[in-house]
Design an enzyme around this catalytic site. Structure first.
Site, PDB file in Angstrom:
ATOM      1  N   CYS A   7      94.811 124.428  33.166  1.00 40.97           N
ATOM      2  CA  CYS A   7      95.623 123.341  32.616  1.00 40.97           C
ATOM      3  C   CYS A   7      97.117 123.662  32.737  1.00 40.97           C
ATOM      4  CB  CYS A   7      95.255 123.099  31.158  1.00 40.97           C
ATOM      5  SG  CYS A   7      96.336 121.910  30.343  1.00 40.97           S
ATOM      6  N   CYS A  43      98.854 124.008  29.293  1.00 37.56           N
ATOM      7  CA  CYS A  43      98.485 125.272  28.634  1.00 37.56           C
ATOM      8  C   CYS A  43      99.275 126.433  29.241  1.00 37.56           C
ATOM      9  CB  CYS A  43      96.982 125.525  28.734  1.00 37.56           C
ATOM     10  SG  CYS A  43      95.990 124.562  27.557  1.00 37.56           S
ATOM     11  N   HIS A  59      94.467 122.748  23.229  1.00 40.89           N
ATOM     12  CA  HIS A  59      94.105 121.949  24.396  1.00 40.89           C
ATOM     13  C   HIS A  59      93.170 120.822  23.988  1.00 40.89           C
ATOM     14  CE1 HIS A  59      93.377 120.944  28.612  1.00 40.89           C
ATOM     15  NE2 HIS A  59      92.154 120.648  28.184  1.00 40.89           N
ATOM     16  N   ASN A  95      99.955 108.164  27.543  1.00 41.93           N
ATOM     17  CA  ASN A  95      99.083 107.610  28.565  1.00 41.93           C
ATOM     18  C   ASN A  95      97.707 108.252  28.413  1.00 41.93           C
ATOM     19  OD1 ASN A  95     101.173 106.076  29.788  1.00 41.93           O
ATOM     20  ND2 ASN A  95     101.889 107.899  30.855  1.00 41.93           N
ATOM     21  N   GLY A 142      97.779 105.961  33.884  1.00 39.82           N
ATOM     22  CA  GLY A 142      98.747 106.830  34.536  1.00 39.82           C
ATOM     23  C   GLY A 142      98.779 108.242  34.008  1.00 39.82           C
ATOM     24  N   THR A 148      98.368 111.860  34.222  1.00 43.00           N
ATOM     25  CA  THR A 148      98.215 112.773  35.357  1.00 43.00           C
ATOM     26  C   THR A 148      97.945 114.207  34.920  1.00 43.00           C
ATOM     27  OG1 THR A 148     100.608 113.120  35.467  1.00 43.00           O
ATOM     28  CG2 THR A 148      99.675 111.376  36.857  1.00 43.00           C
ATOM     29  N   HIS A 184      96.057 117.095  29.365  1.00 35.53           N
ATOM     30  CA  HIS A 184      96.318 117.792  28.101  1.00 35.53           C
ATOM     31  C   HIS A 184      97.173 116.804  27.325  1.00 35.53           C
ATOM     32  CE1 HIS A 184      97.487 121.749  25.873  1.00 35.53           C
ATOM     33  NE2 HIS A 184      97.977 120.732  25.185  1.00 35.53           N
ATOM     34  N   HIS A 211      99.647 114.517  25.516  1.00 30.28           N
ATOM     35  CA  HIS A 211     101.085 114.702  25.348  1.00 30.28           C
ATOM     36  C   HIS A 211     101.724 113.370  25.030  1.00 30.28           C
ATOM     37  CE1 HIS A 211     100.166 113.983  29.608  1.00 30.28           C
ATOM     38  NE2 HIS A 211     101.281 113.300  29.653  1.00 30.28           N
ATOM     39  N   HIS A 216     105.288 111.290  25.426  1.00 34.47           N
ATOM     40  CA  HIS A 216     106.606 111.167  26.053  1.00 34.47           C
ATOM     41  C   HIS A 216     107.580 110.666  24.996  1.00 34.47           C
ATOM     42  CE1 HIS A 216     105.054 111.234  30.339  1.00 34.47           C
ATOM     43  NE2 HIS A 216     103.951 110.872  29.709  1.00 34.47           N
TER      44      HIS A 216
HETATM   45  P1  5GP Z   1     101.444 111.606  32.342  1.00 33.81           P
HETATM   46  O1  5GP Z   1     101.643 110.850  33.627  1.00 33.81           O
HETATM   47  O2  5GP Z   1     100.213 112.475  32.387  1.00 33.81           O
HETATM   48  O3  5GP Z   1     101.500 110.750  31.115  1.00 33.81           O
HETATM   49  O4  5GP Z   1     102.704 112.559  32.199  1.00 33.81           O
HETATM   50  C1  5GP Z   1     102.790 113.795  32.823  1.00 33.81           C
HETATM   51  C2  5GP Z   1     104.246 114.138  32.905  1.00 33.81           C
HETATM   52  O5  5GP Z   1     104.359 115.509  33.196  1.00 33.81           O
HETATM   53  C3  5GP Z   1     104.994 113.390  34.007  1.00 33.81           C
HETATM   54  O6  5GP Z   1     106.030 112.611  33.427  1.00 33.81           O
HETATM   55  C4  5GP Z   1     105.529 114.503  34.907  1.00 33.81           C
HETATM   56  O7  5GP Z   1     106.839 114.240  35.368  1.00 33.81           O
HETATM   57  C5  5GP Z   1     105.478 115.710  34.017  1.00 33.81           C
HETATM   58  N1  5GP Z   1     105.261 116.969  34.709  1.00 33.81           N
HETATM   59  C6  5GP Z   1     104.340 117.206  35.676  1.00 33.81           C
HETATM   60  N2  5GP Z   1     104.396 118.491  36.067  1.00 33.81           N
HETATM   61  C7  5GP Z   1     105.391 119.065  35.324  1.00 33.81           C
HETATM   62  C8  5GP Z   1     105.929 120.394  35.277  1.00 33.81           C
HETATM   63  O8  5GP Z   1     105.502 121.302  35.985  1.00 33.81           O
HETATM   64  N3  5GP Z   1     106.939 120.625  34.398  1.00 33.81           N
HETATM   65  C9  5GP Z   1     107.438 119.633  33.588  1.00 33.81           C
HETATM   66  N4  5GP Z   1     108.444 119.967  32.770  1.00 33.81           N
HETATM   67  N5  5GP Z   1     106.948 118.374  33.614  1.00 33.81           N
HETATM   68  C10 5GP Z   1     105.933 118.099  34.465  1.00 33.81           C
HETATM   69 ZN    ZN Z   2      95.825 122.397  28.211  1.00 29.73          ZN
END
Ligand code: 5GP
Ligand code: ZN
Length: 113
Positions: A4, A7, A46, A86, A92, A94, A97, A99, A101
């Site tokens: 992850c 993680c 996690h 998300n 969306g 990606t 884990h 989180h 925003h």
């Molecule tokens: P999701 O699309 O899952 O809601 O948000 C994942 C977020 O993680 C995205 O906004 C992406 O820019 C961010 N992200 C992906 N990989 C990394 C990383 O290695 N470091 C940081 N700081 N953010 C990341």
């Molecule tokens: Zn995790």
């Protein structure tokens, strides 16, 4: 879980720009910010997504939402901010884990819901 990304960031195995940490929460700047302030607020536990929340682990979410106003104040978001989760591929998500925003620092416009 060992694969992850978040993680690994929480463990310090992958570098990040940390803005907040307590015993349950880790927060760091998004690598692809969508606003002047774009912080990812992540429980240290996690949990893959909101779909995996239950009575036993939901405290991880309340810990995030307790941290969010502290982070927002530290980031100067006195006029307001938006929090987005998300859940699942169609939304969306990606990184699997959970989180949140935390976005602000500019006029965010109309509600998205
Ligand atoms: P999701 O699309 O899952 O809601 O948000 C994942 C977020 O993680 C995205 O906004 C992406 O820019 C961010 N992200 C992906 N990989 C990394 C990383 O290695 N470091 C940081 N700081 N953010 C990341
Ligand atoms: Zn995790």
């Amino acid at each position: 879980m060992n694969d992850c990304l978040f993680c690994k960031i929480i463990a310090g195995e992958i570098p990040s720009s940390k803005v907040y940490e307590d015993d349950k929460v880790f927060a760091f700047r998004d690598i692809n910010p969508q606003a002047p302030v774009h912080v990812l607020v992540v429980p240290k536990e996690h949990i893959a997504s909101a779909n995996e929340l239950n009575d036993a682990n939901a405290g991880a979410v309340s810990a995030c939402f307790t941290a969010i106003p502290k982070i927002a104040e530290a980031e100067g978001l006195k006029d307001g901010y938006r929090v987005i989760n998300n859940c699942g591929a169609a939304a969306g998500q990606t990184v699997m884990h959970i989180h949140f925003h935390l976005i602000g620092g500019r006029e965010l416009g109309e509600h998205i819901v």
